[in-house]
Write an enzyme that holds these catalytic residues in place. Sequence first.
Site, PDB file in Angstrom:
ATOM      1  N   GLY A  95       9.172 -40.952  -8.620  1.00  0.00           N
ATOM      2  CA  GLY A  95       8.812 -42.219  -9.248  1.00  0.00           C
ATOM      3  C   GLY A  95       9.569 -43.387  -8.628  1.00  0.00           C
ATOM      4  O   GLY A  95       9.863 -43.398  -7.427  1.00  0.00           O
ATOM      5  N   SER A  96       9.931 -44.355  -9.463  1.00  0.00           N
ATOM      6  CA  SER A  96      10.427 -45.638  -8.955  1.00  0.00           C
ATOM      7  C   SER A  96      11.794 -45.582  -8.281  1.00  0.00           C
ATOM      8  O   SER A  96      12.154 -46.525  -7.572  1.00  0.00           O
ATOM      9  CB  SER A  96      10.454 -46.666 -10.085  1.00  0.00           C
ATOM     10  OG  SER A  96       9.140 -46.984 -10.490  1.00  0.00           O
ATOM     11  N   THR A  97      12.572 -44.515  -8.482  1.00  0.00           N
ATOM     12  CA  THR A  97      13.821 -44.415  -7.717  1.00  0.00           C
ATOM     13  C   THR A  97      13.517 -44.323  -6.222  1.00  0.00           C
ATOM     14  O   THR A  97      14.355 -44.704  -5.397  1.00  0.00           O
ATOM     15  CB  THR A  97      14.652 -43.183  -8.151  1.00  0.00           C
ATOM     16  OG1 THR A  97      13.802 -42.034  -8.182  1.00  0.00           O
ATOM     17  CG2 THR A  97      15.284 -43.404  -9.515  1.00  0.00           C
TER      18      THR A  97
END
Length: 587
Positions: free
Chosen positions: A305-307
């Site tokens: 995801g956004s990491t």
Amino acid sequence: MFRYKTYNRRKSMIIFAAVLFMMMFLIGRLVYLMVFCSEYYGQKAEDLHERERDIKAARGKIIDSTGTVLAANKTVCTISVIHNQIDDPEGVIAALTKELGISEETVRKRVEKVSSIERIKSNVDKETGERIRAYGLSGVKVDEDYKRYYPYDTLASKVLGFTGGDNQGIIGLEVKYDEYLQGINGKILTLTDARGVEIENAGESRLDPVDGNDLHISLDYNIQMYAQQAASKALEQKQADSVSVMVMNPSNGELMAMVNVPEFNLNDPFTLNYEPRENVSEEEKQNLLNGMWRNQCINDTYEPGSTFKIITTTAALEEGVVRLTDQFFCPGYITVEDRNIHCHKRTGHGAEDFVHGIMNSCNPVFIDVGLRVGPEHFYDYFSSLGLLKKTGIDLPGEAATIMHSKENIGLVELATMSFGQSFQITPIQLLTTVSSIINGGNRITPHFGVSVRDGEGNTVKTFSYEETEGIVSKETSDTVRYLLEQVVAEGGGRNAKIAGYSIGGKTATSQTLPRSANKYISSFLGFAPVEDPQVIVLVIINNPQGVYYGGTIAAPVAKEIFENILPYLNIPYDEKAAAETESELAE
């Protein structure tokens, strides 16, 4: 008549020659056996009159960076019987049944078995062994050996691993460094007569065991405890399936903590850490045990995801296709080919520059940036940053990245990859890659093993690990750290903010497959201090119930860990910055 006598004389001579040849052969053979093979057959004869029993060597200890012993040994006993030396079989059976707590049928079968030596039970506690020895039963042998013992039960269970009945490592560091930890077993030799009965006053000859070497590791007991307590609290509060936490030095790859709750009891590793359903078969139970022993940080892959936007940012900066002042507009979605891909904020973020794009974790911004890099170059950065190969961590069973082949990456695939979906990596891979970006651009190898020392503290071996310099430029590394500091200071990671410390980080909320199950993974990756990162933390909460956003539930877990470990690691506290933060909060 003359011909008959001649025939008999010849026959006699042939018989005589044959007998003479046979006698010479036998004499030659006897000389050969007595002179040239005397040592061999002497040893064979001696072996027939010896009973051999092993003495287990003490396994080397596992010791953390503070000198705390995490894996040691406990003295136990092995109870054996020698059939030909037993005078009172019924007495032996009764005593062993009573003291060892095993069935009379099992004991009788082993006592009555005609063999040179028969083991009844191993890993018997020392007190029980002493009681059996006090009976004075002929033919019963009580030999002291060692059993692995873990002073802290569940601490770092999936990292340390455990040993089997033969004292060999089964999982974790115990199996990875087995060759150093294992010693060399000794032996006890007892002389017997032809019937197998010990010769009185003959004594025993003993070959002493050689103890194993100690393994010194980078894991810190205190940091592991801080992380495990925070993870356990999150597990309970969010009723999650599991929570994983890793703490590492991003400059050299030394792991200070690795938590996977629920952990299991290392001193009782074959008992499940939960109550299974009834009537579980042996095969099913083994599968459940394998799942319980599984280290999610290295054995499992997930969509980050956004990491992963940290890596997209790095590739774009290195390619020179984005500047911090570049302007974007987010209406809540972006159209790629024939698909509308939504932002997590369906109403959109409106106009924003790249700095605010990462602070807001805006998907359309990162899709735009990813498309600027292009499929071919984006894939090349996967390779050059080390994402397409394993990290090389010194734990068994590391999983590999699951990734599209280069030729199958179209614009839609690239768009989803840009914000961390449609491929899978391990948590340790994410932690390692981000560490390599923020430390100035040097790809490091995550590890626990530091050195091997003997019982007197002399260093036997110091471990070294591969490092690749210059995977990104220093300028890009500095810029990424600045951007991630803004995320914690004012963006989606502000729940990890701590007054007096500069912290950078990124949140993530990803959906697991199949999407229809509506299960999520919440995570936060953060490091401190921003100007010279000395510690990096990754928190992953698997399938939390209720609110599942990474910035809401994972960032506070990281904050709690940072609050404990930053002072512990003597990372300087900035009083001026703390005062400014408190002033901002008051306003």
